[in-house]
Design a protein around this motif. Sequence first.
Motif, PDB file in Angstrom:
ATOM      1  N   SER A 150       0.834  -1.204   0.000  1.00  0.00           N
ATOM      2  CA  SER A 150       0.000   0.000   0.000  1.00  0.00           C
ATOM      3  C   SER A 150       0.869   1.254   0.000  1.00  0.00           C
ATOM      4  CB  SER A 150      -0.928   0.025   1.219  1.00  0.00           C
ATOM      5  OG  SER A 150      -1.857  -1.023   1.164  1.00  0.00           O
ATOM      6  N   LYS A 151       1.927   1.220   0.814  1.00  0.00           N
ATOM      7  CA  LYS A 151       2.842   2.373   0.853  1.00  0.00           C
ATOM      8  C   LYS A 151       3.523   2.581  -0.496  1.00  0.00           C
ATOM      9  CE  LYS A 151       4.095   2.241   5.763  1.00  0.00           C
ATOM     10  NZ  LYS A 151       5.214   1.988   6.693  1.00  0.00           N
ATOM     11  N   ASP A 152       3.925   1.474  -1.146  1.00  0.00           N
ATOM     12  CA  ASP A 152       4.538   1.579  -2.473  1.00  0.00           C
ATOM     13  C   ASP A 152       3.546   2.174  -3.473  1.00  0.00           C
ATOM     14  OD1 ASP A 152       6.820   0.433  -1.383  1.00  0.00           O
ATOM     15  OD2 ASP A 152       6.399  -1.564  -2.214  1.00  0.00           O
ATOM     16  N   TYR A 153       2.300   1.727  -3.395  1.00  0.00           N
ATOM     17  CA  TYR A 153       1.243   2.256  -4.255  1.00  0.00           C
ATOM     18  C   TYR A 153       1.045   3.752  -4.005  1.00  0.00           C
ATOM     19  CZ  TYR A 153      -3.546   3.498  -5.552  1.00  0.00           C
ATOM     20  OH  TYR A 153      -4.648   4.152  -6.036  1.00  0.00           O
ATOM     21  N   LEU A 154       0.983   4.134  -2.735  1.00  0.00           N
ATOM     22  CA  LEU A 154       0.781   5.544  -2.402  1.00  0.00           C
ATOM     23  C   LEU A 154       1.947   6.404  -2.884  1.00  0.00           C
ATOM     24  CD1 LEU A 154      -0.783   5.275   1.161  1.00  0.00           C
ATOM     25  CD2 LEU A 154      -1.957   5.722  -1.012  1.00  0.00           C
ATOM     26  N   ASP A 155       3.152   5.863  -2.804  1.00  0.00           N
ATOM     27  CA  ASP A 155       4.315   6.579  -3.328  1.00  0.00           C
ATOM     28  C   ASP A 155       4.151   6.809  -4.829  1.00  0.00           C
ATOM     29  OD1 ASP A 155       7.158   7.577  -3.238  1.00  0.00           O
ATOM     30  OD2 ASP A 155       7.395   5.846  -4.588  1.00  0.00           O
ATOM     31  N   TRP A 156       3.771   5.771  -5.559  1.00  0.00           N
ATOM     32  CA  TRP A 156       3.551   5.891  -6.996  1.00  0.00           C
ATOM     33  C   TRP A 156       2.433   6.885  -7.286  1.00  0.00           C
ATOM     34  CZ3 TRP A 156      -0.752   5.020 -10.002  1.00  0.00           C
ATOM     35  CH2 TRP A 156      -0.547   5.083 -11.384  1.00  0.00           C
ATOM     36  N   LEU A 157       1.356   6.810  -6.501  1.00  0.00           N
ATOM     37  CA  LEU A 157       0.208   7.687  -6.671  1.00  0.00           C
ATOM     38  C   LEU A 157       0.614   9.153  -6.531  1.00  0.00           C
ATOM     39  CD1 LEU A 157      -2.826   6.947  -7.050  1.00  0.00           C
ATOM     40  CD2 LEU A 157      -3.091   7.366  -4.621  1.00  0.00           C
ATOM     41  N   MET A 158       1.437   9.449  -5.547  1.00  0.00           N
ATOM     42  CA  MET A 158       1.857  10.836  -5.338  1.00  0.00           C
ATOM     43  C   MET A 158       2.821  11.292  -6.429  1.00  0.00           C
ATOM     44  SD  MET A 158       0.065  12.172  -3.033  1.00  0.00           S
ATOM     45  CE  MET A 158      -1.172  11.200  -3.896  1.00  0.00           C
ATOM     46  N   ARG A 159       3.640  10.378  -6.931  1.00  0.00           N
ATOM     47  CA  ARG A 159       4.498  10.752  -8.060  1.00  0.00           C
ATOM     48  C   ARG A 159       3.647  11.065  -9.289  1.00  0.00           C
ATOM     49  NH1 ARG A 159       7.930   6.513  -9.426  1.00  0.00           N
ATOM     50  NH2 ARG A 159       6.871   5.094  -8.024  1.00  0.00           N
ATOM     51  N   LEU A 160       2.567  10.290  -9.483  1.00  0.00           N
ATOM     52  CA  LEU A 160       1.634  10.573 -10.576  1.00  0.00           C
ATOM     53  C   LEU A 160       0.977  11.943 -10.377  1.00  0.00           C
ATOM     54  CD1 LEU A 160      -0.025   9.836 -13.097  1.00  0.00           C
ATOM     55  CD2 LEU A 160      -1.631   8.630 -11.560  1.00  0.00           C
ATOM     56  N   ALA A 161       0.467  12.196  -9.186  1.00  0.00           N
ATOM     57  CA  ALA A 161      -0.186  13.479  -8.899  1.00  0.00           C
ATOM     58  C   ALA A 161       0.786  14.634  -9.107  1.00  0.00           C
ATOM     59  CB  ALA A 161      -0.727  13.488  -7.467  1.00  0.00           C
ATOM     60  N   ASN A 162       2.016  14.480  -8.618  1.00  0.00           N
ATOM     61  CA  ASN A 162       3.009  15.544  -8.774  1.00  0.00           C
ATOM     62  C   ASN A 162       3.360  15.778 -10.233  1.00  0.00           C
ATOM     63  OD1 ASN A 162       3.059  15.907  -6.004  1.00  0.00           O
ATOM     64  ND2 ASN A 162       4.825  14.577  -5.708  1.00  0.00           N
ATOM     65  N   SER A 163       3.438  14.697 -11.016  1.00  0.00           N
ATOM     66  CA  SER A 163       3.773  14.874 -12.439  1.00  0.00           C
ATOM     67  C   SER A 163       2.613  15.519 -13.191  1.00  0.00           C
ATOM     68  CB  SER A 163       4.175  13.542 -13.077  1.00  0.00           C
ATOM     69  OG  SER A 163       3.067  12.698 -13.253  1.00  0.00           O
ATOM     70  N   LEU A 164       1.390  15.262 -12.753  1.00  0.00           N
ATOM     71  CA  LEU A 164       0.234  15.944 -13.355  1.00  0.00           C
ATOM     72  C   LEU A 164       0.271  17.436 -13.015  1.00  0.00           C
ATOM     73  CD1 LEU A 164      -2.547  13.315 -12.617  1.00  0.00           C
ATOM     74  CD2 LEU A 164      -1.912  14.157 -14.886  1.00  0.00           C
ATOM     75  N   GLU A 165       0.492  17.740 -11.742  1.00  0.00           N
ATOM     76  CA  GLU A 165       0.514  19.149 -11.314  1.00  0.00           C
ATOM     77  C   GLU A 165       1.651  19.931 -11.952  1.00  0.00           C
ATOM     78  OE1 GLU A 165      -1.459  19.890  -7.030  1.00  0.00           O
ATOM     79  OE2 GLU A 165       0.489  18.898  -6.984  1.00  0.00           O
ATOM     80  N   SER A 166       2.807  19.326 -12.046  1.00  0.00           N
ATOM     81  CA  SER A 166       3.978  20.029 -12.572  1.00  0.00           C
ATOM     82  C   SER A 166       3.977  20.099 -14.097  1.00  0.00           C
ATOM     83  CB  SER A 166       5.261  19.340 -12.106  1.00  0.00           C
ATOM     84  OG  SER A 166       5.400  18.074 -12.749  1.00  0.00           O
TER      85      SER A 166
END
Length: 176
Positions: A150-166
């Motif tokens: 779950s933590k690995d998934y959440l890490d990936w999820l936040m990298r996705l969110a950050n790449s969308l925002e940036s």
Amino acid sequence: MSEDLTRIHESEDVMISAIAQSMTVYGVSASVGRIYGVLYFSEEPLTLDEIKDQVAMSKASVSNGIRELIETEMVTKVWKKGERKDHFIAEKDFLRNFINFFVKTLRVERNLINKAIEQTEPTITEVAEQSEDEEAERIAKRDLELIQESKDYLDWLMRLANSLESGKIFEHLPKK
């Protein structure tokens, strides 16, 4: 009203209905989608009363819908010189709307799961390390593996969110 204007308004109504229905895919009610659609096709900022008249909803429902759209940055409140009532305009960039909505949703998911992990991981760790019950220890160790996934998934999820925002995601998936 001319026949051509009538045809344009009918076409806009079809598009507004499609926008409203498409927003239900993202968990937004069709009525909130209609509010957005009306603002999307409006050439001028509209008041709550003007929106209410066009979507045939109560003023309270329109107000709640506007609040929801403002939270997702799909609608902005604007000041109109010489008028006391609030006016609203739609963000017309569908991609920007998608990114804002999707990133907000991803962050809510992360916060919910993180909170559960923070509440449960210490207990599960303690059982995995100190239990004398072999079955409880086995289940706790399995649960810790699932929590790590779950933590690995959440890490990936936040990298996705950050790449969308940036906007970095567009280096891999360019916009037209």
